[in-house]
Write a protein that holds these residues in place. Structure first.
Motif, PDB file in Angstrom:
ATOM      1  N   UNK A 214       0.814  -1.215   0.000  1.00 40.46           N
ATOM      2  CA  UNK A 214       0.000   0.000   0.000  1.00 40.46           C
ATOM      3  C   UNK A 214       0.851   1.269   0.000  1.00 40.46           C
ATOM      4  N   UNK A 215       2.156   1.101   0.022  1.00 37.74           N
ATOM      5  CA  UNK A 215       3.039   2.274   0.022  1.00 37.74           C
ATOM      6  C   UNK A 215       3.219   2.809  -1.400  1.00 37.74           C
ATOM      7  N   UNK A 216       3.766   4.000  -1.478  1.00 38.52           N
ATOM      8  CA  UNK A 216       4.017   4.646  -2.764  1.00 38.52           C
ATOM      9  C   UNK A 216       5.522   4.773  -3.005  1.00 38.52           C
ATOM     10  N   UNK A 217       5.933   4.369  -4.184  1.00 39.55           N
ATOM     11  CA  UNK A 217       7.301   4.682  -4.601  1.00 39.55           C
ATOM     12  C   UNK A 217       7.368   6.140  -5.035  1.00 39.55           C
ATOM     13  N   UNK A 234      10.416  -2.922 -10.817  1.00 42.84           N
ATOM     14  CA  UNK A 234      10.647  -4.302 -11.235  1.00 42.84           C
ATOM     15  C   UNK A 234      10.924  -5.224 -10.055  1.00 42.84           C
ATOM     16  N   UNK A 235      11.600  -4.712  -9.025  1.00 43.75           N
ATOM     17  CA  UNK A 235      11.892  -5.524  -7.844  1.00 43.75           C
ATOM     18  C   UNK A 235      10.591  -5.994  -7.191  1.00 43.75           C
ATOM     19  N   UNK A 236       9.621  -5.083  -7.054  1.00 44.51           N
ATOM     20  CA  UNK A 236       8.322  -5.466  -6.489  1.00 44.51           C
ATOM     21  C   UNK A 236       7.543  -6.348  -7.458  1.00 44.51           C
ATOM     22  N   UNK A 237       7.683  -6.053  -8.756  1.00 45.48           N
ATOM     23  CA  UNK A 237       6.946  -6.823  -9.770  1.00 45.48           C
ATOM     24  C   UNK A 237       7.399  -8.293  -9.751  1.00 45.48           C
ATOM     25  N   UNK A 238       8.686  -8.529  -9.468  1.00 45.34           N
ATOM     26  CA  UNK A 238       9.175  -9.902  -9.370  1.00 45.34           C
ATOM     27  C   UNK A 238       8.500 -10.660  -8.238  1.00 45.34           C
ATOM     28  N   UNK A 239       7.942  -9.903  -7.288  1.00 46.75           N
ATOM     29  CA  UNK A 239       7.234 -10.501  -6.159  1.00 46.75           C
ATOM     30  C   UNK A 239       5.718 -10.457  -6.359  1.00 46.75           C
ATOM     31  N   UNK A 240       5.295 -10.093  -7.558  1.00 45.15           N
ATOM     32  CA  UNK A 240       3.867 -10.069  -7.865  1.00 45.15           C
ATOM     33  C   UNK A 240       3.138  -8.856  -7.341  1.00 45.15           C
ATOM     34  N   UNK A 241       3.852  -7.767  -7.092  1.00 47.00           N
ATOM     35  CA  UNK A 241       3.235  -6.571  -6.509  1.00 47.00           C
ATOM     36  C   UNK A 241       3.415  -5.383  -7.445  1.00 47.00           C
ATOM     37  N   UNK A 242       2.328  -4.678  -7.733  1.00 44.42           N
ATOM     38  CA  UNK A 242       2.370  -3.439  -8.518  1.00 44.42           C
ATOM     39  C   UNK A 242       2.108  -2.272  -7.583  1.00 44.42           C
ATOM     40  N   UNK A 243       3.114  -1.451  -7.363  1.00 46.47           N
ATOM     41  CA  UNK A 243       2.985  -0.314  -6.454  1.00 46.47           C
ATOM     42  C   UNK A 243       2.566   0.941  -7.202  1.00 46.47           C
ATOM     43  N   UNK A 244       1.833   1.812  -6.502  1.00 44.39           N
ATOM     44  CA  UNK A 244       1.581   3.147  -7.015  1.00 44.39           C
ATOM     45  C   UNK A 244       2.803   4.010  -6.779  1.00 44.39           C
ATOM     46  N   UNK A 245       2.787   5.202  -7.337  1.00 45.62           N
ATOM     47  CA  UNK A 245       3.952   6.069  -7.152  1.00 45.62           C
ATOM     48  C   UNK A 245       3.544   7.535  -7.183  1.00 45.62           C
ATOM     49  N   UNK A 264       5.492   6.646   1.926  1.00 44.70           N
ATOM     50  CA  UNK A 264       6.369   6.542   0.768  1.00 44.70           C
ATOM     51  C   UNK A 264       7.590   5.693   1.096  1.00 44.70           C
ATOM     52  N   UNK A 265       8.128   5.036   0.071  1.00 44.62           N
ATOM     53  CA  UNK A 265       9.321   4.217   0.245  1.00 44.62           C
ATOM     54  C   UNK A 265      10.262   4.407  -0.940  1.00 44.62           C
ATOM     55  N   UNK A 266      11.518   4.100  -0.707  1.00 44.39           N
ATOM     56  CA  UNK A 266      12.502   3.993  -1.773  1.00 44.39           C
ATOM     57  C   UNK A 266      13.210   2.655  -1.611  1.00 44.39           C
TER      58      UNK A 266
END
Length: 329
Positions: A214-217, A234-245, A264-266
Motif C-alpha cells: 500500500x506504500x508509494x514509490x 521491477x523488484x516489487x513486480x518480481x514478487x507479484x506486486x504493482x505499487x503506485x507512485x 512513501x518508500x525507496x
C-alpha cells in the motif's frame, strides 16, 4: 542523384583536404562517382582538378581492375553493371571516410578520455565502485580524463546510444540492445527498503515484501532517475506486486530521502546507505530471493577506446570486493 550526394562531395573535395594513400580502385572510384554526377568528362575533370585525359585513363584502369564496363560512350551513360557498382561503392566510400574520420578524432582528442552516465547517489555502492575505478585509472593510466554525464533530458541508456557517454550504470537490462552496445552484470544484492520510521508497514513481524503493497514509490521528473525508478518497480513486480507512485522534482538522491513521507518508500540494494540523508528513515532488508537489486554496465563496443574496456574490467574487479560485504571493501 541524391544517393551519391555525400560521396560526390567527398570525391570532389578530397584533394583539398589532408589525404591518405588509397588503393587505385578506391581513388578511381571517387572519380567515378563524380563522373556519374556530371556525365561529362570535361566537367568532372574540372571539379576533380585533373586533366581530362588523366580522368579518362583512370576510368579505363578502374574498368580493367573491376573486369566490367562502367559506362557506355556516345552518349555517356552508365551500364547495368555500372549502376550496380555506383549504388554499392557509395556506401563503401562513406564507411571508409567515417572510419578515417573517427581514427583522426581519436588521435586528436586522445584515447584516454571517458564519459560515464549514472544517477547521482554519493552514498550508493555503484557510485563508490565507479569512483574507486576512476581513482585507480588516474594512477595507472597516463593522461586519463573522466567526466560524469548527467542530464534531465536523457536516461543513462539514451546517453550511451546517442554517443554522449561511453559507459552507463544501469539497474535493469535494456529491452533491446544494438550490436554495438554491450550490457554486463556488475553486481547484485538483496533489496533494501527505506521507509519513514512512522510508516505502518514497519510494524509487521516478520516483515514481508507484501507488507509494503500500500506504500508509494517516489519517482522524479528528472530522466536520469528513470532507470533507477524502473528497477524499484521491477523488484516489487518480481514478487507479484504493482505499487503506485508519486512524482516530484528531484535533482539527486538526497532530495528523495530527505522528503520521504509516511506512506512513501525507496528501494536500493542492501549495500546502499540512505540514513545520513534523513535520520528518521529506517532501512529494512527482507528475506525473499525474488527481491533483488542488480547493477549493470552498459557500454559501446565500437568506441575505439581501449580505456572503455579497461574501465569495465576494473569496475568488475572492484565490484567483487563489494560482493564480500563491508569487510571486503
Amino acid at each position: 542523384m541524391i544517393v551519391i550526394e555525400y560521396a560526390l562531395d567527398a570525391a570532389c573535395h578530397r584533394r583539398e583536404q589532408e589525404t591518405i594513400q588509397e588503393e587505385p580502385v578506391i581513388a578511381y572510384s571517387r572519380e567515378f562517382i563524380c563522373l556519374c554526377e556530371c556525365l561529362s568528362f570535361a566537367k568532372a575533370a574540372k571539379k576533380l582538378n585533373v586533366s581530362q585525359p588523366t580522368l579518362s585513363r583512370h576510368i579505363l584502369e578502374l574498368e580493367t581492375q573491376l573486369g566490367f564496363k562502367l559506362f557506355s560512350r556516345n552518349p555517356l551513360c552508365l551500364t547495368a553493371a555500372g549502376k550496380y557498382y555506383l549504388e554499392a561503392i557509395v556506401g563503401v566510400i562513406e564507411r571508409i571516410d567515417a572510419i578515417v574520420a573517427k581514427g583522426r578524432e581519436i588521435d586528436t582528442t586522445g584515447n584516454n578520455s571517458l564519459t560515464v552516465s549514472m544517477a547521482p547517489f554519493d552514498l550508493g555502492v555503484y557510485s563508490n565502485i565507479v569512483y574507486d575505478t576512476v581513482a585507480f585509472m588516474r594512477r595507472e593510466t597516463p593522461g586519463f580524463q573522466y567526466e560524469l554525464y548527467s542530464s534531465r533530458l536523457h536516461t543513462e541508456y539514451e546517453a550511451v546510444l546517442a554517443g554522449r557517454a561511453d559507459v552507463a550504470v544501469m539497474f535493469r537490462e535494456p529491452e533491446e540492445l544494438p550490436e554495438s552496445i554491450a550490457c554486463d552484470l556488475l553486481l547484485e544484492f538483496p533489496c533494501m527498503i527505506w521507509a519513514h520510521e512512522g510508516n505502518p508497514a514497519l510494524s509487521a513481524s516478520p516483515l514481508r515484501v507484501e507488507d509494503f503493497s500500500r506504500c508509494k514509490l517516489v519517482n522524479s521528473t528528472n530522466k536520469v532517475f528513470q532507470d533507477f525508478f524502473e528497477a524499484e518497480v521491477n523488484a516489487f513486480r518480481q514478487c507479484g506486486i504493482e505499487l503506485g507512485y508519486r512524482t516530484r522534482d528531484a535533482e539527486n538522491m538526497a532530495d528523495f530521502f530527505s522528503g520521504l513521507q509516511l506512506d512513501e518508500i525507496k528501494v536500493t540494494s542492501a549495500m546502499e546507505i540512505a540514513s545520513p540523508y534523513n535520520r528518521q528513515l529506517r532501512g529494512v532488508m527482507i528475506d525473499d530471493p525474488r527481491f533483488r537489486f542488480p547493477t549493470y554496465l552498459v557500454y559501446r563496443k565500437d568506441s575505439g577506446k581501449l580505456v572503455v574496456d579497461e574501465f569495465v574490467r576494473t569496475c568488475k574487479a572492484i565490484a567483487k570486493r563489494y560482493e564480500k560485504g563491508p569487510q571486503g571493501c
